[in-house]
Design a protein around this motif. Structure first.
Motif, short mmCIF file in Angstrom:
data_model
loop_
_atom_site.label_atom_id
_atom_site.label_comp_id
_atom_site.label_asym_id
_atom_site.label_seq_id
_atom_site.Cartn_x
_atom_site.Cartn_y
_atom_site.Cartn_z
N SER A 48 0.81 -1.21 0.00
CA SER A 48 0.00 0.00 0.00
C SER A 48 0.85 1.26 0.00
CB SER A 48 -0.93 0.02 1.21
OG SER A 48 -0.15 0.10 2.38
N CYS A 241 -7.65 -3.76 3.47
CA CYS A 241 -7.67 -3.72 2.00
C CYS A 241 -7.69 -5.16 1.47
CB CYS A 241 -6.43 -2.99 1.52
SG CYS A 241 -6.26 -2.93 -0.27
N TYR A 243 -6.92 -5.99 -1.82
CA TYR A 243 -6.16 -6.17 -3.05
C TYR A 243 -5.20 -7.36 -2.93
CZ TYR A 243 -3.05 -5.59 -6.97
OH TYR A 243 -2.32 -5.85 -8.11
N CYS A 252 -2.69 -7.07 0.25
CA CYS A 252 -2.36 -5.82 0.92
C CYS A 252 -2.91 -5.85 2.34
CB CYS A 252 -2.96 -4.64 0.14
SG CYS A 252 -2.71 -3.06 0.95
N SER A 254 -3.13 -3.13 4.32
CA SER A 254 -3.38 -1.77 4.79
C SER A 254 -4.75 -1.59 5.44
CB SER A 254 -3.25 -0.79 3.61
OG SER A 254 -3.47 0.52 4.07
N CYS A 281 -7.66 0.05 0.03
CA CYS A 281 -7.00 1.23 0.58
C CYS A 281 -6.97 2.29 -0.53
CB CYS A 281 -5.59 0.90 1.08
SG CYS A 281 -4.40 0.51 -0.20
N HIS A 284 -4.76 1.37 -3.56
CA HIS A 284 -5.26 0.34 -4.46
C HIS A 284 -6.57 0.73 -5.13
CE1 HIS A 284 -2.23 -2.41 -2.57
NE2 HIS A 284 -2.01 -2.47 -3.86
ZN ZN Z 1 -4.20 -1.80 -0.45
#
Ligand code: ZN
Length: 304
Positions: A48, A241, A243, A252, A254, A281, A284
């Motif tokens: 992130s 997040c 992703y 990810c 985050s 996030c 992303h």
């Molecule tokens: Zn992310």
């Protein structure tokens, strides 16, 4: 050749040239990091931020990563000092000190202009980190506010935190302790922070929110997603997040500035059903937008 076999003079001169080479390589790495950031390549890998990428992918320690990223940002702002960095007259640690100083001054309501920054950095030429710190602190009307916050692990479950609080905040904390005293008679500062964090999360973390008649949210896009569905997205995605790098499978982690994203954008017919929604996030979210709407369009926005 092993170093033991070198003559004294060869050892000394080779060390000098190796240090020059090290400086050249470090500067080169800064330019590479700058371009990686401009292209947001860390996003594709499931990170992130550039910092997270530098630590987890490149293997830098947190402080080494921060040092390089901060230097890179300041060099981007003050390209004129590049020559001093390359010649070794300005070390990266001094550059980073300056960068932190400027950031904190701006936070305290005293933004430093590019021309001033340029002058300050130039005045730090040839100084050690300690001398540079002294010079910088002498420039601030509030040097005590430049002590950095630190978090140092002291056991598997606990960390020691050092931070500066204003007298007003300390008084407020004491008042709170007083108000809570009937419920928690021997409350320490640490207990109070724990209590406040839990209470604030209950209020702010969408996954923990109770059903409300009408949540007042910022954007019109989110407004149309029913509150119960939003809460379920946050819960299902674990307030993180979602992703995932399609190549490595890295997700990810985050929790920073999470937004509800439509997998199939509303503009392309995607609905507000649970299956079409996910948490991303902000990095992303922008990255996925670039994938859907075209990198060129979005990259113009990133570079601003
Ligand atoms: Zn992310």
């Amino acid at each position: 050749m092993t170093t033991q076999k070198l003559s004294d003079s060869a050892l000394l001169s080779q060390t000098k040239s190796l240090v020059r080479e090290e400086t050249r390589l470090t500067t080169e790495i800064l330019y590479h990091l700058r371009e990686i950031e401009a292209r947001k390549l860390f996003c594709a890998l499931g990170y992130s931020s550039l910092f997270e990428y530098a630590v987890k992918e490149l293997g830098y320690s947190e402080s080494a990563a921060q040092l390089r990223i901060d230097s890179m940002r300041l060099l981007r702002e003050l390209p004129q000092v590049e020559a001093q960095v390359q010649s070794g007259e300005l070390t990266l640690s001094v550059l980073v000190q300056a960068q932190k100083f400027f950031r904190q001054e701006a936070k305290l309501g005293r933004p430093v202009s590019v021309t001033q920054k340029q002058e300050v950095v130039q005045s730090l030429e040839g100084k050690s980190t300690r001398e540079a710190e002294r010079t910088l602190l002498a420039m601030s009307p509030e040097p005590e506010k430049h002590r950095p916050e630190t978090v140092r692990p002291v056991s598997a479950d606990f960390s020691e935190v050092r931070l500066n609080l204003s007298n007003e905040t300390l008084e407020n904390l004491e008042k709170l302790k007083g108000l809570l005293a009937h419920q928690f008679p021997e409350m320490t500062l640490s207990d109070l922070v724990t209590y406040l964090a839990k209470r604030a999360l209950k209020e702010l973390d969408p996954a923990q929110q109770e059903v409300r008649a009408k949540a007042s949210v910022g954007t019109s896009e989110v407004k149309t997603i029913p509150a119960a569905v939003k809460r379920e997205v946050w819960r299902r995605d674990g307030s993180r997040c979602t992703y995932v790098d399609p190549v490595t499978g890295r997700r990810c982690e985050s929790r920073h500035r999470l937004q509800i994203d439509h997998r199939i954008p509303k503009g392309l017919g995607g609905g507000n059903d649970l299956a079409n929604l996910r948490l991303l996030c902000s990095q992303h979210n922008a990255f996925e937008a670039a994938r859907v709407y075209g990198r060129e369009t979005i990259q113009t926005f990133w570079r601003l």
